[in-house]
Design a protein around this motif. Structure first.
Motif, short mmCIF file in Angstrom:
data_model
loop_
_atom_site.label_atom_id
_atom_site.label_comp_id
_atom_site.label_asym_id
_atom_site.label_seq_id
_atom_site.Cartn_x
_atom_site.Cartn_y
_atom_site.Cartn_z
N PHE A 69 35.68 64.12 -26.90
CA PHE A 69 35.39 63.12 -25.88
C PHE A 69 36.06 63.51 -24.57
CE2 PHE A 69 35.64 60.37 -29.84
CZ PHE A 69 34.30 60.55 -30.13
N ARG A 70 35.27 63.68 -23.52
CA ARG A 70 35.78 64.09 -22.21
C ARG A 70 35.93 62.92 -21.26
NH1 ARG A 70 38.28 67.15 -20.46
NH2 ARG A 70 37.11 68.38 -18.96
N HIS A 71 35.66 61.73 -21.77
CA HIS A 71 35.85 60.49 -21.02
C HIS A 71 36.55 59.50 -21.93
CE1 HIS A 71 33.17 61.98 -17.90
NE2 HIS A 71 32.34 62.33 -18.86
N PRO A 72 37.25 58.55 -21.36
CA PRO A 72 37.92 57.55 -22.21
C PRO A 72 36.90 56.83 -23.10
CG PRO A 72 38.67 57.37 -19.94
CD PRO A 72 37.52 58.33 -19.93
N VAL A 73 37.33 56.56 -24.31
CA VAL A 73 36.50 55.82 -25.27
C VAL A 73 37.27 54.58 -25.71
CG1 VAL A 73 35.22 57.85 -26.08
CG2 VAL A 73 37.37 57.22 -27.19
N GLY A 103 26.93 44.21 -27.38
CA GLY A 103 26.46 44.02 -26.00
C GLY A 103 26.46 45.30 -25.19
N ILE A 104 26.33 46.42 -25.88
CA ILE A 104 26.32 47.73 -25.20
C ILE A 104 25.24 48.60 -25.82
CG2 ILE A 104 28.77 47.70 -24.55
CD1 ILE A 104 29.34 49.51 -26.97
N GLY A 105 24.95 49.68 -25.15
CA GLY A 105 24.03 50.68 -25.67
C GLY A 105 24.81 51.92 -26.11
N PHE A 106 24.09 52.91 -26.58
CA PHE A 106 24.73 54.16 -26.98
C PHE A 106 25.39 54.82 -25.78
CE2 PHE A 106 21.64 53.97 -30.55
CZ PHE A 106 22.58 53.89 -31.56
N GLY A 107 26.57 55.37 -26.03
CA GLY A 107 27.31 56.04 -24.97
C GLY A 107 28.14 55.09 -24.13
N ASP A 112 35.96 45.00 -23.19
CA ASP A 112 37.36 44.86 -23.59
C ASP A 112 37.97 46.16 -24.08
OD1 ASP A 112 36.13 45.18 -26.05
OD2 ASP A 112 36.78 43.24 -26.86
N GLY A 113 37.18 47.25 -24.06
CA GLY A 113 37.69 48.56 -24.46
C GLY A 113 37.89 48.70 -25.96
N ARG A 114 37.36 47.80 -26.71
CA ARG A 114 37.59 47.83 -28.16
C ARG A 114 36.68 48.81 -28.89
NH1 ARG A 114 37.69 42.64 -32.10
NH2 ARG A 114 38.57 43.73 -33.85
#
Length: 157
Positions: A69-73, A103-107, A112-114
């Protein structure tokens, strides 16, 4: 934020254990991600310097593997299998339930960062289709059902 002295020592040890700096690059990226949840540009550069390899080599390797992962997850990454066995066993309904509940899509990562939700080509868990890999310990879970998604998100599966 710099890498810890302990992590840098483990990266140097990985170079010895893996037969040199280049064979140890993936292990270094894995160790950074395990400790920080993702690999930042600064951490990648520090690991490259520690191993004595060019930063571009590390970047090429990190960008090749989709699970670096090159971005925060989010705190919990859910890798939902997109393989043929999963599709044949109802993964589309599980996917839609997960996306709706989070409430999100893939990626994407929940506000809340959970949770971060990612789809992957195949997890190799065809005998448990539809399957997902969840969390830092990369636990394979399946077979999933739309009804079981709530329990999955509550950590019950």
């Amino acid at each position: 934020m710099s890498l810890s002295a302990d992590l840098l020592a483990r990266i140097r040890a990985a170079s010895d254990d893996h037969g040199g700096p280049r064979p140890a690059m993936l292990e270094a990226l894995r160790m950074i991600q395990h400790e920080h949840g993702w690999v930042s540009d600064a951490h990648l550069a520090e690991a490259a310097a520690t191993l004595g390899v060019h930063r571009a080599e590390m970047e090429a390797l990190a960008s090749f593997y989709s699970l670096i992962f090159r971005h925060p997850v989010g705190e919990t990454v859910i890798l939902l299998c997109d393989g043929a066995s999963c599709w044949l066993n109802g993964a589309d309904a599980v996917r839609e339930e997960l996306k709706a509940r989070l409430g999100i899509g893939f990626g994407q990562t929940t506000a809340d960062g959970r949770y971060t939700l990612l789809n992957v080509a195949c997890l190799g868990g065809c005998d448990r289709a539809p399957a997902a890999v969840v969390g830092r310990d990369r636990r394979l879970i399946g077979p999933l059902s739309p009804e079981g998604v709530a329990e999955l998100l509550e950590g019950g599966l």
